[in-house]
Design an enzyme around this catalytic site. Structure first.
Site, PDB file in Angstrom:
ATOM      1  N   GLY A 111       0.845  -1.185   0.000  1.00  0.00           N
ATOM      2  CA  GLY A 111       0.000   0.000   0.000  1.00  0.00           C
ATOM      3  C   GLY A 111       0.880   1.235   0.000  1.00  0.00           C
ATOM      4  N   SER A 117       1.450   5.235  -0.154  1.00  0.00           N
ATOM      5  CA  SER A 117       0.776   6.513   0.080  1.00  0.00           C
ATOM      6  C   SER A 117       1.506   7.669  -0.591  1.00  0.00           C
ATOM      7  CB  SER A 117       0.714   6.781   1.585  1.00  0.00           C
ATOM      8  OG  SER A 117       2.034   6.973   2.083  1.00  0.00           O
ATOM      9  N   GLY A 118       2.665   7.376  -1.185  1.00  0.00           N
ATOM     10  CA  GLY A 118       3.475   8.458  -1.729  1.00  0.00           C
ATOM     11  C   GLY A 118       4.424   9.035  -0.703  1.00  0.00           C
ATOM     12  N   GLY A 119       4.326   8.537   0.530  1.00  0.00           N
ATOM     13  CA  GLY A 119       5.211   8.999   1.601  1.00  0.00           C
ATOM     14  C   GLY A 119       6.482   8.178   1.676  1.00  0.00           C
ATOM     15  N   ASP A 153       7.751   6.348   4.167  1.00  0.00           N
ATOM     16  CA  ASP A 153       7.707   5.053   4.857  1.00  0.00           C
ATOM     17  C   ASP A 153       7.256   3.919   3.938  1.00  0.00           C
ATOM     18  OD1 ASP A 153       8.453   6.382   7.210  1.00  0.00           O
ATOM     19  OD2 ASP A 153       6.373   6.838   7.691  1.00  0.00           O
ATOM     20  N   SER A 154       6.151   4.127   3.225  1.00  0.00           N
ATOM     21  CA  SER A 154       5.664   3.058   2.340  1.00  0.00           C
ATOM     22  C   SER A 154       6.570   2.882   1.127  1.00  0.00           C
ATOM     23  CB  SER A 154       4.218   3.335   1.903  1.00  0.00           C
ATOM     24  OG  SER A 154       4.107   4.585   1.253  1.00  0.00           O
ATOM     25  N   MET A 209      -4.463   3.387  -2.682  1.00  0.00           N
ATOM     26  CA  MET A 209      -5.894   3.221  -2.468  1.00  0.00           C
ATOM     27  C   MET A 209      -6.576   4.569  -2.620  1.00  0.00           C
ATOM     28  SD  MET A 209      -5.608   0.779   0.859  1.00  0.00           S
ATOM     29  CE  MET A 209      -7.277   0.200   0.772  1.00  0.00           C
ATOM     30  N   CYS A 258     -10.218   2.633   9.520  1.00  0.00           N
ATOM     31  CA  CYS A 258      -9.682   2.563   8.155  1.00  0.00           C
ATOM     32  C   CYS A 258      -8.663   1.436   8.040  1.00  0.00           C
ATOM     33  CB  CYS A 258      -9.056   3.898   7.783  1.00  0.00           C
ATOM     34  SG  CYS A 258      -8.411   3.952   6.099  1.00  0.00           S
ATOM     35  N   GLY A 298       3.847   0.726   5.303  1.00  0.00           N
ATOM     36  CA  GLY A 298       4.990   1.430   5.891  1.00  0.00           C
ATOM     37  C   GLY A 298       4.778   1.773   7.348  1.00  0.00           C
ATOM     38  N   CYS A 330      -7.409  12.560   7.358  1.00  0.00           N
ATOM     39  CA  CYS A 330      -7.200  12.906   5.950  1.00  0.00           C
ATOM     40  C   CYS A 330      -8.420  13.509   5.280  1.00  0.00           C
ATOM     41  CB  CYS A 330      -6.724  11.675   5.167  1.00  0.00           C
ATOM     42  SG  CYS A 330      -7.948  10.344   5.047  1.00  0.00           S
TER      43      CYS A 330
END
EC number: 2.8.1.13
Length: 356
Positions: free
Chosen positions: A7, A9-11, A13-14, A33, A103, A127, A200
């Site tokens: 998954g 997120s664009g961050g 960690d992931s 997602m 979530c 992440g 979010c």
């Protein structure tokens, strides 16, 4: 070679999670997602968080740099039903929900895992700063991350055994600085991207306005009262308040005032002193145990009652089929109905539930 859906997120960690798994020899697929975003530029610019639209652009670039396949999957229906509707309903009932926990359980895990299994993946990965472990008794649980300041086990306490068995969390053994260093070493543009904050889907933090808009009803004003029923003044509507709140009450009582209770049935917000806001007991339901199958005897455990709570010791005992009573060694402030209470056995998550 095991296939894993990460998954993304664009961050940072992931993104690093995807890199680490590829290095370990997994067949990695990146997925973002799509859960609540609209295609508006304004929304895209405002919400640089874990689910903002810029997430898709950043995650796609990272996937290209890592040379892994990348897809955007639509989970808007699941998110609306399991997170937004629950969030609105809980606030209307005078409780303070934790939408990130809902979530995680029902969207990021339940829905993503099912879809990932359907495309032939054996695992999903995130992440998160936590570690999945299998104990000697055969059960799966979470171990706190190597960096306690970033530990995210509290928000993951209600994952099921089946979900944990198919989950990889490769950044859990690193500190945030180490994760950023890995991202820099492999030249990821997002190495210094700030962490996402707040909820979010309410980027401006005005929960009450969001709830009114989503529910299509105006939340009525009501009375601030003392525990004996004495009326102190008018409140703006119960969705503006949470148990333990001190700021923004607009009351001049000559002493620090705290929200002690929210009564949706009479539309009252009960106010009291700091001493009155302290309690030694709570009841929790909607239980999920990880490290053990069930609670068979009273246990003395380390406990967190909110994400940024430093933790406290309490004794937990079963008082019903789906209820535990927690008795703290020392009084705790702002025990808030709707929030999660999570029990730890050393570094391991024993289980948790929802504060009643």
């Amino acid at each position: 070679m095991s296939k894993v859906v990460v998954g993304m997120s664009g961050g940072v960690d992931s993104s690093v999670a995807a890199y680490l798994l590829k290095e370990q020899g997994y067949d990695v697929i990146g997925v973002t997602m799509q859960i609540w975003q609209d295609e508006e530029q304004a929304a895209q610019e405002e919400n640089g968080g874990c689910c903002g639209l810029s997430a898709v652009d950043d995650a796609r670039r990272v996937a290209a740099a890592l040379e892994i396949p990348y897809y955007v999957m639509n989970f808007k229906k699941e998110f609306k039903e399991n997170v937004i509707d629950y969030f609105v309903e809980e606030y209307q009932n005078g409780r303070t929900p934790n939408p990130c926990i809902a979530c995680n359980r029902y969207v990021k895990w339940e829905s993503l895992l099912q879809r990932s299994l359907s495309i032939g993946a054996e695992y999903i990965a995130t992440g998160h700063y936590a570690r999945v472990v299998q104990l000697e008794n055969g059960r799966y649980t979470l171990r706190r991350s190597a960096t306690l300041a970033k530990d995210q086990t509290y928000a993951l306490y209600n994952l099921t055994q089946e979900q944990l068995k198919r989950t990889l969390m490769p950044v859990g053994k690193y500190t945030k600085d180490e994760v950023r260093a890995i991202a820099e070493k492999i030249n990821l543009r997002i190495a210094n991207k700030p962490d996402s904050q707040d909820i979010c889907f309410v980027p401006d933090g005005d929960y009450a306005a969001y709830i009114e808009e989503e529910a299509g009803v105006k939340v009525p004003e009501g009375n601030f009262v003392l525990t004996d029923g004495t009326v102190l003044g008018r409140h703006k509507g119960i969705t503006h308040y949470t148990v333990g709140q001190r700021k923004g009450l607009g009351l001049a009582l000559g002493y620090p005032a705290f929200v002690l209770e929210i009564r949706p049935e009479t539309n009252e917000v009960v106010i009291g002193t700091k001493e009155e806001s302290m309690t030694t007991q709570l009841r929790a339901r909607n239980l999920n145990f990880m490290a053990v199958e069930d609670l068979t005897e009273p246990l003395h455990v380390f406990t967190k009652i909110r994400y940024n709570h430093k933790g406290a010791w309490c004794t937990i005992e079963k008082t019903g089929e789906d209820e535990v009573l927690c008795t703290f060694d020392e009084p705790q402030r702002a025990v808030t109905p709707g929030q999660a209470v999570v029990f730890y056995d050393g570094e391991y998550v024993l289980g948790g539930g929802t504060i009643q």
